[in-house]
Motif scaffolding. Structure first.
Motif, PDB file in Angstrom:
ATOM      1  N   UNK A 455       0.586  -0.752  -0.002  1.00  0.00           N
ATOM      2  CA  UNK A 455       0.309   0.043   0.001  1.00  0.00           C
ATOM      3  C   UNK A 455       0.856   1.522   0.231  1.00  0.00           C
ATOM      4  N   UNK A 456       2.350   0.837   1.037  1.00  0.00           N
ATOM      5  CA  UNK A 456       2.670   2.378   0.908  1.00  0.00           C
ATOM      6  C   UNK A 456       3.465   2.887  -0.126  1.00  0.00           C
ATOM      7  N   UNK A 457       4.092   1.699  -0.917  1.00  0.00           N
ATOM      8  CA  UNK A 457       4.352   1.760  -1.836  1.00  0.00           C
ATOM      9  C   UNK A 457       3.796   2.961  -3.094  1.00  0.00           C
ATOM     10  N   UNK A 458       2.161   1.588  -2.925  1.00  0.00           N
ATOM     11  CA  UNK A 458       1.082   2.211  -4.091  1.00  0.00           C
ATOM     12  C   UNK A 458       0.713   3.920  -3.579  1.00  0.00           C
ATOM     13  N   UNK A 459       0.406   3.932  -2.895  1.00  0.00           N
ATOM     14  CA  UNK A 459       0.312   5.195  -2.382  1.00  0.00           C
ATOM     15  C   UNK A 459       1.804   6.747  -2.914  1.00  0.00           C
ATOM     16  N   UNK A 460       2.934   6.325  -2.585  1.00  0.00           N
ATOM     17  CA  UNK A 460       3.276   7.141  -3.309  1.00  0.00           C
ATOM     18  C   UNK A 460       3.387   7.495  -4.615  1.00  0.00           C
ATOM     19  N   UNK A 462       0.994   7.022  -6.262  1.00  0.00           N
ATOM     20  CA  UNK A 462      -0.303   7.706  -7.042  1.00  0.00           C
ATOM     21  C   UNK A 462       0.167   8.967  -7.247  1.00  0.00           C
ATOM     22  N   UNK A 463       0.455   9.563  -5.802  1.00  0.00           N
ATOM     23  CA  UNK A 463       0.787  10.782  -5.272  1.00  0.00           C
ATOM     24  C   UNK A 463       2.022  11.749  -6.575  1.00  0.00           C
ATOM     25  N   UNK A 464       2.711  10.713  -6.730  1.00  0.00           N
ATOM     26  CA  UNK A 464       3.751  11.562  -7.344  1.00  0.00           C
ATOM     27  C   UNK A 464       3.467  11.608  -9.073  1.00  0.00           C
ATOM     28  N   UNK A 465       2.278  10.511  -9.696  1.00  0.00           N
ATOM     29  CA  UNK A 465       1.192  10.746 -10.854  1.00  0.00           C
ATOM     30  C   UNK A 465       0.665  11.751 -10.575  1.00  0.00           C
ATOM     31  N   UNK A 509      -5.280  14.825  -5.058  1.00  0.00           N
ATOM     32  CA  UNK A 509      -4.583  14.917  -4.142  1.00  0.00           C
ATOM     33  C   UNK A 509      -4.965  15.296  -2.727  1.00  0.00           C
ATOM     34  N   UNK A 510      -5.776  16.098  -1.907  1.00  0.00           N
ATOM     35  CA  UNK A 510      -6.276  16.172  -0.899  1.00  0.00           C
ATOM     36  C   UNK A 510      -6.881  14.437  -0.413  1.00  0.00           C
ATOM     37  N   UNK A 511      -7.552  12.990  -1.101  1.00  0.00           N
ATOM     38  CA  UNK A 511      -8.017  12.154  -0.986  1.00  0.00           C
ATOM     39  C   UNK A 511      -6.137  11.989  -0.619  1.00  0.00           C
TER      40      UNK A 511
END
Length: 516
Positions: A455-460, A462-465, A509-511
């Motif tokens: 999860x943490x890697x996927x979240x990062x 997505x944030x980068x995208x 981004x807020x999500x």
């Protein structure tokens, strides 16, 4: 159907009252003096009104006397419509007969011998209405064509319509059909169509090509064409991908830029095919890029698909229905080729009558093909255009990978896509294949275990995208705003699109930030 919606649609009562030339000039002036024309309608209209009245006073001294009446009407209308729409009361839909009387009394009439396809040319919809009735086209009680500026038109009902009510009937003899065009032109199109077939994935576009040629053939006949009143009522201005320049594409985010380029590339292929064969058209027509582009856009934006890849049709008057995220009418054809429009739900008086022109969950294709923004669309593609190979392997489509335009929430398959890409990029081939198998077989339990572990890697990722898209959109909008509106008049629509993307991605981004 659609002329492109004006930017900032929640303020369209004011903006649509300003004719395009004055609107663009006002936009340019606002930008020059540092006013945000996109968010300050008051400022825009404050500028637009002096532009109209000042134009009149300056020009009135230099024109001949026989032009002064029309000049006074034109500039007076520009100024007065802006003032008239600066009110808080809602605009009421008036009856068709009353509206026609008012507009016929105020609009100077002219007898057209040729069709003016200039962007600023006014559409003669009133003559088309008379022609339609005389040609056997029937409409329901309360059916009304509505406009605020003479460029953009829509269909409304002034009476309640129960579900299943007939709205419009167009007899087959007025319907333009791709198969009828094929029969009419016969072998004259064979060489053109053979050339078109050489382009990959273009054979399913042959019906569209035939409609385009039919429109050009009728255009050449001028007033002797039985379709002249309909042709003269059609839009001239388009803001879709076909109408854009390379400079426009450079100001759009990658996904919609790609879609828009595809539309323009298809037109270019049609143009090449038209010139490669022996189409029943004059050299003057075939070599007129603007004319062929106009005919292509008419065929592209106003046709109905009857048989996918085989038959497309355009029914005059039925082509006036605009797109709606929640459409309330449906266009069908009976066995004799007659066009029939009926309501699909109860429609109260005063409502617009709309059809579906495409997937309402993904407005970017609508923008690329038709040139308007669907602000009431509930979602948009996540813009991961760089992951098309991964999408194909997963069996996911653009409509599966969405961000909510209202809340910024993401569909679960967005998380699948980014996790699958992470596993591949990090050479976790065995894990990637197992996760791919779980996605393809809808094994939710296995998928969930992978998502929990990474999860943490996927979240990062997505944030980068998301942050990358936001930064890119900012740069693209700055670039668009640096363009001269005289040479790039579609800039306001591009800026409006980019602002819509930015608004959605800020919510995403807020999500993501809420996860900590």
């Amino acid at each position: 159907r659609h002329q492109p919606k004006r930017p900032w649609c929640d303020q369209r009562r004011v903006l649509c009252a300003v004719p395009r030339g004055v609107y663009l000039r006002a936009f340019d002036l606002c930008r020059t003096i540092g006013i945000d024309a996109g968010s300050s309608v008051g400022s825009l209209c404050t500028v637009a009104r002096p532009v109209a009245t000042g134009l009149y006073h300056r020009a009135h001294e230099t024109v001949s006397s026989n032009m002064k009446t029309n000049l006074a009407w034109t500039c007076g209308t520009l100024a007065n419509t802006v003032a008239a729409f600066q009110v808080t009361k809602p605009r009421h839909v008036v009856s068709q007969s009353k509206r026609l009387i008012l507009l016929h009394a105020s609009v100077p009439t002219q007898t057209a011998t040729t069709i003016n396809i200039d962007d600023s040319a006014q559409r003669d919809v009133f003559s088309m209405e008379d022609w339609a009735r005389n040609s056997g086209i029937q409409t329901s009680e309360g059916f009304a064509l509505n406009t605020q500026d003479g460029y953009d038109w829509s269909v409304v009902t002034t009476q309640d319509l129960p579900a299943g009510s007939p709205v419009l009937f167009a007899p087959s003899h007025v319907v333009l059909s791709s198969s009828a065009a094929e029969d009419e032109f016969g072998g004259n199109l064979e060489a053109c169509e053979s050339a078109l077939a050489e382009y990959a994935d273009k054979t399913d576009r042959l019906p569209l090509f035939r409609l385009m040629v039919k429109i050009l053939a009728e255009y050449e006949q001028g007033t002797t064409s039985s379709y002249f009143p309909w042709l003269n009522s059609l839009p001239r201005w388009f803001s879709n991908g076909v109408a854009m320049t390379d400079a426009c594409f450079e100001c759009l985010p990658p996904y919609v830029s790609w879609l828009s380029r595809k539309e323009r590339d298809t037109f270019s292929e049609f143009l090449s095919a038209l010139r490669a064969g022996y189409a029943p058209l004059t050299d003057q027509t075939i070599n007129d890029n603007d004319l062929v582009r106009w005919a292509y856009n008419i065929a592209l934006t106003r046709h109905n698909v009857v048989v996918v890849g085989k038959e497309k049709r355009i029914a005059p008057m039925a082509d006036m229905f605009n797109h709606g995220t929640f459409p309330n009418v449906e266009i069908t054809y009976d066995g004799d080729g007659n066009c029939i429009v009926t309501t699909t739900e109860n429609v109260p008086a005063g409502s617009p009558l709309t059809v579906s022109l495409g997937d309402p969950t993904n407005p970017s294709p609508l923008f690329a093909t038709y040139g308007f923004l669907s602000y009431d669309a509930s979602s948009m593609f996540c813009k991961a255009i760089h992951l098309q190979d991964e999408m194909e392997e997963l069996g996911y489509d653009f409509r599966d990978l969405l961000f909510s335009t209202e809340t910024g929430e993401m569909t679960p398959k967005v998380w699948d896509l980014f996790l699958y890409n992470l596993l591949r990029v990090n050479n976790e081939n065995d894990l990637a294949q197992k996760f791919l198998k779980a996605c393809r077989s809808n094994d939710e339990e296995t998928k969930e275990s992978y998502h929990e572990q990474y999860f943490a890697y996927t979240l990062e990722a997505l944030r980068e995208h998301v942050n990358g898209i936001l930064s890119e959109v900012d740069s693209l909008t700055i670039k668009a705003n640096s363009y001269d509106l005289n040479t790039h008049p579609r800039v306001p629509f591009i800026v409006a699109h980019n602002n819509h993307v930015q608004s959605t991605f800020l919510k995403v981004k807020a999500q993501l930030d809420a996860f900590g």
